[in-house]
Scaffold this active site. Structure first.
Site, short mmCIF file in Angstrom:
data_model
loop_
_atom_site.label_atom_id
_atom_site.label_comp_id
_atom_site.label_asym_id
_atom_site.label_seq_id
_atom_site.Cartn_x
_atom_site.Cartn_y
_atom_site.Cartn_z
N CYS A 36 -30.67 -69.74 -38.32
CA CYS A 36 -30.98 -69.05 -37.65
C CYS A 36 -30.81 -67.72 -37.27
O CYS A 36 -29.09 -68.13 -37.56
CB CYS A 36 -31.68 -70.13 -36.09
SG CYS A 36 -32.45 -69.44 -35.52
N ASP A 44 -30.11 -66.63 -34.46
CA ASP A 44 -29.37 -66.85 -32.98
C ASP A 44 -28.03 -66.35 -33.45
O ASP A 44 -26.99 -66.94 -34.35
CB ASP A 44 -29.95 -68.51 -32.67
CG ASP A 44 -29.22 -68.56 -31.16
OD1 ASP A 44 -28.29 -67.89 -30.87
OD2 ASP A 44 -29.93 -69.45 -30.20
N ARG A 73 -25.72 -67.22 -31.29
CA ARG A 73 -24.65 -68.57 -31.33
C ARG A 73 -24.27 -69.30 -32.20
O ARG A 73 -23.84 -70.19 -32.33
CB ARG A 73 -24.54 -68.85 -30.20
CG ARG A 73 -25.76 -68.04 -28.26
CD ARG A 73 -26.27 -69.02 -27.91
NE ARG A 73 -27.72 -69.27 -28.41
CZ ARG A 73 -28.17 -69.80 -27.58
NH1 ARG A 73 -27.93 -70.50 -26.55
NH2 ARG A 73 -29.72 -70.48 -28.34
N HIS A 88 -30.42 -75.31 -35.57
CA HIS A 88 -29.95 -75.28 -34.35
C HIS A 88 -30.27 -76.07 -32.92
O HIS A 88 -31.33 -75.60 -32.86
CB HIS A 88 -28.93 -74.16 -34.34
CG HIS A 88 -29.46 -73.28 -32.97
ND1 HIS A 88 -29.78 -72.62 -32.10
CD2 HIS A 88 -30.25 -72.43 -33.96
CE1 HIS A 88 -30.42 -72.00 -31.71
NE2 HIS A 88 -30.73 -71.44 -32.86
N CYS A 139 -33.01 -74.38 -29.92
CA CYS A 139 -32.99 -73.26 -30.93
C CYS A 139 -34.54 -72.47 -29.96
O CYS A 139 -35.50 -73.22 -29.88
CB CYS A 139 -33.86 -73.95 -32.30
SG CYS A 139 -34.67 -72.01 -33.16
CO CO Z 1 -32.88 -70.77 -33.56
#
Ligand code: CO
Length: 211
Positions: free
Chosen positions: A42, A44, A46, A98, A101
């Site tokens: 992803c 993302d 993080r 994750h 998400c």
């Molecule tokens: Co995500």
């Protein structure tokens, strides 16, 4: 807050740090790449791919998009898989989702998300495929997290559906496909232990491109 200028300062320090033990570090790096792994994760912020696996530059080929989707008409993702399998000859393709998400969560909300509608529709399709199981989970967080896992499973199947993976695996025994989830709250990686061999057999009943 990190300023824009800080990024170049950081970069300078990073170059010094990498070169300190090995002055030829970047020249070596520039020569070629032969990563053993393709990581599809992803976008993302993080979930930094290299960092969570403890890998250095050159050790993992990376593709990231919202909610780690592998879509057969996504030229970007398909090109990455093709290059990784045919040219880099990676040993493993890892799809890593994750918990928490935002993409998966957004897909479960009943609202119009504009350009994200067609992208996140894939996740709604995953929900529909597994609706019986998911509808039994009444806790929202647990249901989202289970959907994250099921989404990873489905995206692994999408990787296995590609001709390159089927052909290369038959010829060389690689790549193998793995599905992981990154647990944001703990920082650890969870292997979903998908049965790659069995999944490949099942998939080829319908999606056999190894001809
Ligand atoms: Co995500």
């Amino acid at each position: 807050m990190i300023t824009y200028e800080q990024l170049f300062e950081n970069n300078k320090k990073w170059v010094e740090q990498k070169s300190s033990g090995n002055p030829g570090y970047f020249e070596d790096l520039a020569r070629s790449q032969s990563p053993e792994f393709l990581y599809i994760g992803c976008s993302d912020s993080r979930v930094p791919a290299n960092e969570i696996m403890g890998l250095e530059p050159g050790e993992v080929f990376v593709h990231r998009n919202i909610a780690n989707l592998v879509n057969s008409i996504d030229l970007n993702c398909m090109s990455v898989i093709n290059y990784a399998v045919v040219h880099l000859k990676v040993k493993y393709i890892i799809v890593c989702g994750h918990y928490n998400c935002g993409g998966v969560k957004a897909a479960m909300e009943s609202r119009d998300l504009g350009i994200l509608n067609p992208w996140l529709r894939t996740i709604r399709d995953v929900y529909r495929l597994h609706q019986d199981e998911l509808d039994q989970i009444f806790d929202d967080t647990k249901r989202y997290n289970r959907l994250v896992e099921l989404n990873v499973n489905e995206q692994c199947l999408n990787v296995i559906k590609t001709a390159e993976v089927q052909r290369c695996y038959k010829a060389t025994g690689y790549p193998k496909v793995a599905g992981w989830v990154f647990d944001l709250k703990k920082g650890n990686l969870i292997d979903l232990n998908i049965d790659f061999e069995q999944d490949l057999k099942n998939i080829q009943k319908i999606y056999n491109l190894d001809i």
